[in-house]
Design an enzyme around this catalytic site. Sequence first.
Site, mmCIF file in Angstrom:
data_model
loop_
_atom_site.group_PDB
_atom_site.id
_atom_site.type_symbol
_atom_site.label_atom_id
_atom_site.label_comp_id
_atom_site.label_asym_id
_atom_site.label_seq_id
_atom_site.Cartn_x
_atom_site.Cartn_y
_atom_site.Cartn_z
ATOM 1 N N SER A 139 0.851 -1.189 0.000
ATOM 2 C CA SER A 139 0.000 0.000 0.000
ATOM 3 C C SER A 139 0.884 1.236 0.000
ATOM 4 O O SER A 139 1.989 1.226 0.563
ATOM 5 C CB SER A 139 -0.889 0.021 1.243
ATOM 6 O OG SER A 139 -1.580 1.255 1.353
ATOM 7 N N TYR A 152 -2.193 -0.054 10.288
ATOM 8 C CA TYR A 152 -2.247 -0.453 8.880
ATOM 9 C C TYR A 152 -0.954 -0.038 8.175
ATOM 10 O O TYR A 152 -0.364 -0.813 7.421
ATOM 11 C CB TYR A 152 -3.462 0.179 8.208
ATOM 12 C CG TYR A 152 -3.682 -0.283 6.784
ATOM 13 C CD1 TYR A 152 -4.373 -1.453 6.514
ATOM 14 C CD2 TYR A 152 -3.193 0.459 5.707
ATOM 15 C CE1 TYR A 152 -4.572 -1.884 5.214
ATOM 16 C CE2 TYR A 152 -3.389 0.034 4.401
ATOM 17 C CZ TYR A 152 -4.080 -1.126 4.167
ATOM 18 O OH TYR A 152 -4.275 -1.564 2.871
#
Length: 273
Positions: A139, A152
């Site tokens: 990501s 995250y």
Amino acid sequence: MSTTPRVAVVTGAASGIGLAAASRFAKLGLKVCLADLSAEALAKAAGTIDSKNVMTVPTDVSRPESVQALKDKVYGSWGEVAVLMNNAGTAPGGGPWDHIERWRRVLEVNLWGVINGVQTFSPAMLAQKTACAIVNTGSKQGITCPPGDTAYNVSKAGVKVLTEALAHSLRNEEGARITAHLLIPGSTFTGMTSRGRSEKPPGAWTPDQVVDTLVAGMNEGTFYILCPDNEVTREIDNRRITWAAQDITENRPALSRWHPDYTSAFDRYLREK
């Protein structure tokens, strides 16, 4: 020369980018194994793939024994793996000092799920001595680390570091014919990112668009498969990533892009040609 279809294994394959990737691999002629938590969701997903060579294996990637069972099932049925896509992910996590249980779950799935996949499948794939690929879904949040969901960000930063080391180790392993790739999606409309919305935001890509970029990148031998979206161009991504790295080299405050004293400087930098 064998005409037997080769095999792709995709985790997090019941929806989103994972399902789009599994569908594309099937269209490219591969046998596909879909792995995800829910047997019911997997069965529904498999029904959307136009291929007779589809297998589903309920898998909790956070548990090594579950990933081992996935590997045993695939090799027991089909004898090899050409593409491993460690894609399963979850959110949200938490900030630096809150939601510790969500932290654990996000790290167990997003980071340990990839570690488990790499540790379990790599030795068998190396032993095949055939051309293979391992794709790990990262990501942009694991690179520029925006404020918000620190857990995250940490999980995806770990995936980046692991995949870089994997690529290095594979290219230095005698006889290895396995490439490693870090898929870095932009804004993508999936079940995890929808936040209850039923319509795709104009700025987001579809999972199929991400997979288009993935397949093109794999064919070109690209390691960092960095996806734009309908709002963020590759040039903007490059500038954001460079600015983040220069926080260290320029001795700026951490995450200076979001620091009020640097708002104007970052805006000017982003507009520079």
